[in-house]
Motif scaffolding. Structure first.
Motif, PDB file in Angstrom:
ATOM      1  N   ILE A 174      16.756  41.096  78.504  1.00 23.63           N
ATOM      2  CA  ILE A 174      16.116  39.785  78.356  1.00 23.63           C
ATOM      3  C   ILE A 174      16.268  39.249  76.932  1.00 23.63           C
ATOM      4  O   ILE A 174      16.355  38.037  76.716  1.00 23.63           O
ATOM      5  N   LYS A 175      16.342  40.138  75.950  1.00 23.17           N
ATOM      6  CA  LYS A 175      16.478  39.703  74.553  1.00 23.17           C
ATOM      7  C   LYS A 175      17.816  38.997  74.325  1.00 23.17           C
ATOM      8  O   LYS A 175      17.899  38.044  73.560  1.00 23.17           O
ATOM      9  N   VAL A 176      18.854  39.456  74.999  1.00 27.97           N
ATOM     10  CA  VAL A 176      20.163  38.806  74.879  1.00 27.97           C
ATOM     11  C   VAL A 176      20.081  37.380  75.409  1.00 27.97           C
ATOM     12  O   VAL A 176      20.594  36.439  74.801  1.00 27.97           O
ATOM     13  N   TRP A 177      19.407  37.202  76.541  1.00 31.27           N
ATOM     14  CA  TRP A 177      19.256  35.856  77.104  1.00 31.27           C
ATOM     15  C   TRP A 177      18.445  34.962  76.170  1.00 31.27           C
ATOM     16  O   TRP A 177      18.757  33.782  75.990  1.00 31.27           O
ATOM     17  N   MET A 178      17.404  35.521  75.573  1.00 31.95           N
ATOM     18  CA  MET A 178      16.595  34.735  74.639  1.00 31.95           C
ATOM     19  C   MET A 178      17.431  34.293  73.439  1.00 31.95           C
ATOM     20  O   MET A 178      17.337  33.152  72.990  1.00 31.95           O
ATOM     21  N   TYR A 179      18.258  35.199  72.909  1.00 29.06           N
ATOM     22  CA  TYR A 179      19.123  34.839  71.793  1.00 29.06           C
ATOM     23  C   TYR A 179      20.130  33.763  72.182  1.00 29.06           C
ATOM     24  O   TYR A 179      20.398  32.846  71.420  1.00 29.06           O
ATOM     25  N   LEU A 180      20.703  33.880  73.373  1.00 29.04           N
ATOM     26  CA  LEU A 180      21.670  32.875  73.823  1.00 29.04           C
ATOM     27  C   LEU A 180      21.022  31.502  73.984  1.00 29.04           C
ATOM     28  O   LEU A 180      21.605  30.486  73.583  1.00 29.04           O
ATOM     29  N   VAL A 181      19.836  31.469  74.544  1.00 28.64           N
ATOM     30  CA  VAL A 181      19.121  30.189  74.689  1.00 28.64           C
ATOM     31  C   VAL A 181      18.763  29.633  73.319  1.00 28.64           C
ATOM     32  O   VAL A 181      18.945  28.437  73.049  1.00 28.64           O
TER      33      VAL A 181
END
Length: 119
Positions: A12-19
Motif C-alpha cells: 500500500i505504501k508504494v501506491w501512496m507514493y505513486l498517488v
C-alpha cells in the motif's frame, strides 16, 4: 526493502507514493504554467526589454520547479508521521513562507521598474 509482495499485489505504501508523486507533479506543473503566463505580463512591464523579461520568467519557472520537486523528494524520504503545521490563527507555515517570499520578490521588482508607478 522489497516494495513488491509475491503475487500481483503491491504494498500500500508504494501506491501512496505513486498517488503523492502524481498529484504533486501535476499541481506543480499547473501552478508553474499559471505563474509563468500571468507573471510574464508583469515582468514585461518591469523590464523594458521583452527578451529579458522572458529570460527572467523562464529562470523563475525553473527555480519554482526545482524548489517544489525538491521538497516533494525530501518529504518522501522522511517516514515519521507529520504533525500539525497549523498556527493558532489558522494559517500554515508553508503559506507564511510562500507569502513572505512572494512579497519580497514583488517589492524588488517594483524597485526595478523604470519610471513612475502608474496610479
Amino acid at each position: 526493502m522489497n516494495a513488491f509482495k509475491i503475487g500481483r499485489h503491491m504494498d500500500i505504501k508504494v501506491w501512496m507514493y505513486l498517488v503523492y508523486l502524481t498529484v504533486s507533479i501535476g499541481l506543480t506543473v499547473w501552478v508553474a504554467r499559471a505563474l509563468s503566463r500571468n507573471g510574464l505580463v508583469f515582468l514585461e512591464e518591469v523590464f523594458a526589454d521583452e527578451r529579458l523579461a522572458r529570460a527572467v520568467n523562464n529562470l523563475l519557472v525553473v527555480g519554482f520547479y526545482l524548489l517544489n520537486l525538491g521538497y516533494v523528494t525530501v518529504a518522501m524520504r522522511h517516514s515519521e508521521q507529520v504533525g500539525s503545521t497549523k498556527h493558532r490563527d489558522g494559517g500554515t507555515l508553508v503559506e507564511d513562507r510562500a507569502g513572505a517570499a512572494g512579497a519580497r520578490r514583488a517589492a524588488l521588482l517594483q524597485r526595478l521598474r523604470p519610471g513612475p508607478v502608474p496610479a
